[in-house]
Scaffold this motif. Structure first.
Motif, short mmCIF file in Angstrom:
data_model
loop_
_atom_site.label_atom_id
_atom_site.label_comp_id
_atom_site.label_asym_id
_atom_site.label_seq_id
_atom_site.Cartn_x
_atom_site.Cartn_y
_atom_site.Cartn_z
N SER A 75 10.69 83.67 -74.51
CA SER A 75 10.35 82.46 -75.25
C SER A 75 8.91 82.03 -75.01
CB SER A 75 11.30 81.32 -74.87
OG SER A 75 12.63 81.60 -75.25
N THR A 116 6.44 68.82 -73.30
CA THR A 116 7.80 69.11 -73.77
C THR A 116 8.57 67.81 -73.93
OG1 THR A 116 7.78 71.23 -72.60
CG2 THR A 116 9.93 70.35 -73.23
N ILE A 118 12.33 66.05 -74.98
CA ILE A 118 13.77 66.20 -75.18
C ILE A 118 14.27 65.01 -76.01
CG2 ILE A 118 16.02 66.43 -74.08
CD1 ILE A 118 14.59 67.25 -71.50
N SER A 200 3.22 77.33 -71.03
CA SER A 200 3.51 78.43 -71.96
C SER A 200 2.54 79.57 -71.72
CB SER A 200 3.39 77.95 -73.41
OG SER A 200 2.07 77.55 -73.69
N CYS A 307 6.12 68.58 -84.87
CA CYS A 307 6.17 68.78 -83.41
C CYS A 307 5.04 68.02 -82.69
CB CYS A 307 6.07 70.26 -83.09
SG CYS A 307 7.50 71.24 -83.58
N GLU A 311 6.37 70.95 -77.44
CA GLU A 311 7.64 71.66 -77.56
C GLU A 311 8.77 70.64 -77.69
OE1 GLU A 311 10.29 74.85 -74.98
OE2 GLU A 311 9.14 73.34 -73.92
N PHE A 313 12.58 70.47 -77.01
CA PHE A 313 13.51 71.22 -76.16
C PHE A 313 14.79 70.41 -76.08
CE2 PHE A 313 14.86 72.51 -71.77
CZ PHE A 313 14.86 73.89 -71.93
N LEU A 323 14.89 75.57 -78.48
CA LEU A 323 13.52 75.07 -78.48
C LEU A 323 12.83 75.31 -79.81
CD1 LEU A 323 11.51 77.80 -78.08
CD2 LEU A 323 12.65 77.75 -75.87
N TYR A 325 8.65 75.10 -80.83
CA TYR A 325 7.32 74.66 -80.40
C TYR A 325 6.18 75.41 -81.07
CZ TYR A 325 6.55 78.20 -76.57
OH TYR A 325 6.33 79.32 -75.81
#
Length: 596
Positions: A75, A116, A118, A200, A307, A311, A313, A323, A325
């Motif tokens: 990923s 990131t 959530i 990443s 986005c 990311e 997630f 995910l 991203y």
């Protein structure tokens, strides 16, 4: 002409590749080493580098291209693995967070901070189910989504692992109003968002090459030929065993030629194929039980904008963590986690694509996606341990090393098989494996890799202003800022070596892309062990990943590589057809070159 196997390992042609490869010649000229590593994914290559730095006589062989299997199908995340906390894998999460922070420092050219977020749709959901998941490592009944309370608890623990030398900010919670202000296209039913930082790696294949070349360079500095590696070279069988060593037969996958090679220790880092490699060595094992993970890459400006540079997630409706991203101007969506059938190709299926479209709709309900927006797909088999009745999502992501002792009387090599392993922890894992090897050899560690910059990460500018200054310093009349920036992105500070090569003779950008030139392709052919045309498109550049391969590009790259790689007209045509077949069969990309 057909492909060799489900990892995209290429055809063998008895007429093709008449030019002798230096990487193979180096092994044939001295067909022995104290240590032979079989498998050129990131863990094998990382171990090669570590052992070379200790002065160990080490060789590595990879049956396909470097980073071609699971290492190239990840990923693209360097992360602590927050979701592993509910599996009780605290040691792994702690090690992963430490290694994430470390890679941000020692490989800054490829490893970048990743904001990131959530999305959270409930407050206390999952609180009762979580202990049962933790204790049994199974999903009981319909998945209970993890609510804000559980996620807050997990992120607080996650942050605590970064206390010593952490290089990313701590997590933050947002209520619905602020969450939708930051990400207005999120599902309106969102109650909270939690935002934290991982990292990443946009060029995992090139980072693997950097690690490999560090090992080769270290070996050359200590003793000529003490660290040698070759791709497209497979272990076919064990020929014989003597006191403290084994002789194996190696097969050149490009020519079909075979030769013997002797080693005192053999390290099996072939990932999901560990058991098959052990079988080839005459000692079948049943360590592995890999799962397949697929991804798609979209050219979708609307989703990219939604986005907002971060990311997304989250937990999908089936309990799977997924995910979305941005990677440059493309969007990566993943991943699945299903038991792998090693007899079948690892490819992204229509059912998986439908699943990805569904998960996008779960968090961005007003964004429409279709198959025409997919520019690339990829799949790989995770090198997970055999898990029998354990559900794939609960299988341990930690690693272990299995030792097979010599036969009675001391005949044969020690064999160390790596079971498991993930991208983020490759440096620590390589250190662990190397320490085991050093103990077998009665040697002491001389060099730590904990703070040692990787390849083009050495001296890499530490600010945007520094990057712009570096670019400006390397421009000239024929090389503009975009071209220099592309080289810095591809090679890190090793771009200086490439630029010196480019300036060593007449050079022209390709007609089909401004991202490559004739002399840069010649540099790759001379220094990066290119075996096939497709290696350039998929692993030496990101052209295939971004959906930028055209028939014109195939022809032009093949024309340029033909002379340095010794391809005649028929071999050139075969390489183009092979690239077309790999791109279509394994990546869902149809390119027509018009080659007869």
């Amino acid at each position: 002409m057909g492909l060799k196997d489900s990892s995209g390992h290429p055809f063998t042609s008895s007429a093709a590749h008449s030019t002798a490869r230096a990487s193979v010649a180096n092994l044939r000229q001295r067909p022995n080493a104290r240590v032979l590593i079989v498998g050129g994914g990131i863990n094998g290559v990382g171990t090669f580098r570590d052992l070379a730095l200790q002065g160990v006589d080490v060789a590595l062989v990879e049956r396909g291209d470097y980073c071609q299997g699971a290492s190239g199908a990840s990923s693209h995340m360097i992360h602590g693995g927050i979701r592993y906390l509910e599996n009780g894998e605290f040691r792994l999460v702690r090690e992963s967070v430490v290694e994430r922070n470390r890679l941000l420092r020692i490989a800054p050219h490829y490893v970048k901070p990743l904001q990131t977020t959530i999305p959270i749709f409930s407050t206390f959901s999952g609180v009762l189910a979580a202990p049962l998941r933790f204790l049994t490592h199974k999903q009981h009944g319909k998945p209970k989504e993890r609510g804000a309370f559980l996620i807050k608890l997990g992120l607080s623990l996650y942050d605590s692992f970064s206390r010593d030398g952490g290089s990313v900010p701590r997590h933050q919670f947002r209520g619905r109003k602020r969450a939708l202000a930051e990400l207005p296209l999120l599902h309106p039913g969102v109650k909270y968002t939690a935002t934290y930082f991982d990292a990443s790696v946009h060029n995992p294949e090139r980072l693997t090459l950097d690690v490999l070349q560090d090992g080769e360079k270290a070996g050359a500095a200590k003793a000529e030929g003490s660290a040698r590696a070759s791709n497209y070279l497979s272990l076919a069988s064990v020929k014989s065993a003597s006191a403290g060593s084994s002789t194996v037969e190696l097969r050149d996958e490009l020519t079909g030629e075979v030769f013997d090679f002797t080693a005192d220790i053999i390290i099996n880092t072939t990932g999901a194929w560990v058991d098959l490699t052990n079988q080839a060595m005459g000692a079948a094992s049943s360590f592995m039980g890999g799962t397949k993970g697929s991804h798609i890459v979209l050219d979708h400006p609307g989703l990219l904008a939604a986005c907002n540079g971060r990311e997304i997630f989250f937990e999908h409706t089936d309990g799977r963590i997924v995910l979305i991203y941005p990677m440059g101007d493309r969007v990566l969506v993943g991943t699945t986690d299903v038991d792998a059938d090693m007899s079948e190709d690892a490819v992204c299926t229509d059912g998986e694509i439908d699943y990805f479209f569904d998960l996008i709709g779960h968090v961005f309900p007003d964004i429409a996606v279709n198959r025409q927006q997919i520019v690339y797909t990829f799949s790989g088999v995770r090198p997970l341990p055999r898990h029998d009745a354990t559900q794939p999502g609960f299988v341990s992501r930690d690693y272990r090393i299995e030792r097979r002792a010599p036969e009675a009387g001391g005949s044969g090599a020690v064999v160390l098989s790596l079971v498991g392993g993930k991208w983020t922890t490759f440096r620590a894992l390589a250190e662990h494996l190397s320490n085991d090897v050093l103990a077998e050899l009665g040697m002491a560690r001389k060099v730590s890799t904990a703070k040692l910059a990787i390849g083009g990460g050495a001296g890499f500018p530490d600010s945007d202003a520094g990057i712009q200054q570096w670019i400006k310093a390397h421009m000239n009349g024929s090389r503009d800022a975009d071209r220099v920036a592309g080289l810095l992105t591809r090679y890190g500070t090793r771009a200086e070596d490439v630029i010196r090569y480019l300036d060593g003779g007449p050079d022209n950008l390709l007609r089909s892309t401004r991202e490559l030139s004739v002399r840069e392709l010649e540099f790759m052919a001379a220094h990066e062990q290119i075996g096939h045309l497709v290696d350039v498109l998929v692993r030496r550049t990101s052209l295939a990943f971004r959906g930028l391969v055209t028939g014109e590009l195939l022809n032009e790259v093949a024309d340029t590589l033909a002379e340095p790689l010794g391809w005649d007209a028929s071999e050139r045509a075969a390489e183009i057809h092979h690239a077309e077949e790999v791109l279509k069969r394994y990546h869902g990309v149809e390119v027509h070159s018009l080659v007869a």
